[in-house]
Enzyme design. Structure first.
Site, PDB file in Angstrom:
ATOM      1  N   HIS A  57     100.522 -38.501   5.602  1.00 22.31           N
ATOM      2  CA  HIS A  57     100.793 -38.830   4.194  1.00 22.31           C
ATOM      3  C   HIS A  57     100.010 -40.064   3.738  1.00 22.31           C
ATOM      4  CE1 HIS A  57     104.807 -36.420   4.038  1.00 22.31           C
ATOM      5  NE2 HIS A  57     103.747 -35.668   3.796  1.00 22.31           N
ATOM      6  N   HIS A  94     109.279 -33.660   9.116  1.00 25.73           N
ATOM      7  CA  HIS A  94     108.824 -34.278   7.860  1.00 25.73           C
ATOM      8  C   HIS A  94     107.416 -33.762   7.556  1.00 25.73           C
ATOM      9  CE1 HIS A  94     108.267 -37.317   4.774  1.00 25.73           C
ATOM     10  NE2 HIS A  94     107.214 -37.797   5.397  1.00 25.73           N
ATOM     11  N   ASP A 108     108.221 -41.563   9.317  1.00 25.58           N
ATOM     12  CA  ASP A 108     109.191 -41.021   8.357  1.00 25.58           C
ATOM     13  C   ASP A 108     110.083 -39.962   8.997  1.00 25.58           C
ATOM     14  OD1 ASP A 108     108.067 -42.687   6.505  1.00 25.58           O
ATOM     15  OD2 ASP A 108     107.145 -41.102   5.287  1.00 25.58           O
ATOM     16  N   HIS A 115     101.695 -40.017  10.787  1.00 21.03           N
ATOM     17  CA  HIS A 115     101.514 -38.734  10.085  1.00 21.03           C
ATOM     18  C   HIS A 115     100.553 -38.923   8.930  1.00 21.03           C
ATOM     19  CE1 HIS A 115     104.702 -40.582   7.704  1.00 21.03           C
ATOM     20  NE2 HIS A 115     104.622 -39.632   6.783  1.00 21.03           N
ATOM     21  N   HIS A 131     110.100 -46.833   5.705  1.00 24.98           N
ATOM     22  CA  HIS A 131     110.583 -47.146   4.350  1.00 24.98           C
ATOM     23  C   HIS A 131     111.884 -47.938   4.366  1.00 24.98           C
ATOM     24  CE1 HIS A 131     107.791 -44.510   2.091  1.00 24.98           C
ATOM     25  NE2 HIS A 131     107.833 -43.759   3.180  1.00 24.98           N
ATOM     26  N   ASP A 165     100.673 -42.554   1.904  1.00 24.43           N
ATOM     27  CA  ASP A 165     101.291 -43.883   1.973  1.00 24.43           C
ATOM     28  C   ASP A 165     101.398 -44.394   3.419  1.00 24.43           C
ATOM     29  OD1 ASP A 165     103.271 -41.911   2.414  1.00 24.43           O
ATOM     30  OD2 ASP A 165     104.878 -43.295   1.856  1.00 24.43           O
ATOM     31  N   HIS A 166     100.801 -43.661   4.354  1.00 23.87           N
ATOM     32  CA  HIS A 166     100.715 -44.122   5.748  1.00 23.87           C
ATOM     33  C   HIS A 166      99.266 -44.207   6.228  1.00 23.87           C
ATOM     34  CE1 HIS A 166     105.089 -43.823   6.703  1.00 23.87           C
ATOM     35  NE2 HIS A 166     105.026 -43.144   5.564  1.00 23.87           N
TER      36      HIS A 166
HETATM   37 ZN   LIG Z   1     105.715 -39.308   4.901  1.00 18.85          ZN
END
Ligand SMILES: [Zn+2]
Length: 255
Positions: A58, A114, A133, A56, A171, A60-61
């Site tokens: 985001h 998400h 996530d 996805h 995570h 942090d990915h």
């Molecule tokens: Zn995420």
């Protein structure tokens, strides 16, 4: 088995994971949270990066994509539904599609909730699932872009995978997740056992990931919204599972 995995912590509480095909030497990074951490992992294993499989959009990915792609000329595979929000994509995939990593073949599952276009990758012969996530050990992602109904449907898709499927998520949240889950299912023996195990693992500096679908079915309250005792515990006995899930998720948001 020609597939090997290597899990490593990065950023604040993210996990990166590499999937390596011993037959061809191909290696995929599932998401790219941070280029430096992925580089260190590749170096540790002596593997060559050929692919990045994005779950996805985001940051942090995806934050490491540009640097890794420039250095390794690897292929970036991303969800079609989020193509406009992810940089430097070489191929997009959607529900029912497949992705190759050397000789390994993964199936693409759309698991929105998400984010609206979130996908998961399932390598059936190896029984490995990379779920970003969407599903965490004893938890699930926050429902940010979708609806609780959408997220519940996504979790049901993952719950239908074989019990022995190893689940790699984005995570390390397990200890906090069990603390919350015990407020809903204090009498769940499998959850109590998982709570002890996760505490022990974290104290020893070990990851609580991967988990398995079988384990999560027994102990993850977010996969158990259709269990009558869970519905009763949140005051929604007899109500639809999606409504029970929504209530459990809302309680976790405030926990
Ligand atoms: Zn995420």
């Amino acid at each position: 088995m020609p597939a090997q995995t290597y899990l490593f912590p990065c950023l604040q509480d993210n996990y990166g994971v590499l999937l390596h095909d011993t037959a061809t030497g191909a290696t995929a990074s599932i998401d790219a949270p941070e280029a430096a951490a992925v580089e260190r992992a590749l170096k540790t294993k002596g593997w060559r990066l050929t692919d990045i499989l994005v779950t996805h959009h985001h940051a942090d990915h995806t934050g490491g994509i540009a640097e890794l792609r420039a250095r390794h000329r690897c292929r970036v595979v991303a969800p079609q539904g989020e193509a406009a929000r992810i940089p430097l994509i070489d191929a997009t995939v959607r529900e029912g599609g497949t992705v190759r990593v050397g000789s390994l073949t993964g199936q693409v599952y759309e698991t929105p909730g998400h984010t609206a276009g979130h996908i998961s990758y399932f390598f059936a012969p190896e029984k490995l699932a990379f779920v970003g996530d969407t599903l965490f050990s004893i938890g699930c992602g926050r429902v940010i872009e979708g609806t609780p109904e959408m997220m519940w449907a996504s979790l049901l898709k993952l719950r239908a995978l074989p019990d022995e499927t190893q689940i790699y998520c984005g995570h390390e949240y397990t200890v906090a997740n069990v603390r919350f889950a015990l407020t809903i299912e204090p009498g769940n023996k499998d959850l109590q056992a998982r709570a002890d195990e996760a505490k022990r693992q974290v104290a020893a500096g070990q990851a609580t990931i991967p988990t398995t679908i079988g384990e999560e079915k027994r102990a993850n309250v977010f996969l158990r919204a259709d269990v009558p005792a869970v519905a009763a515990a949140v005051g929604l006995a007899g109500k639809p599972a999606a409504q029970v899930f929504a209530e459990v998720r809302a309680r976790k948001n405030k926990f």
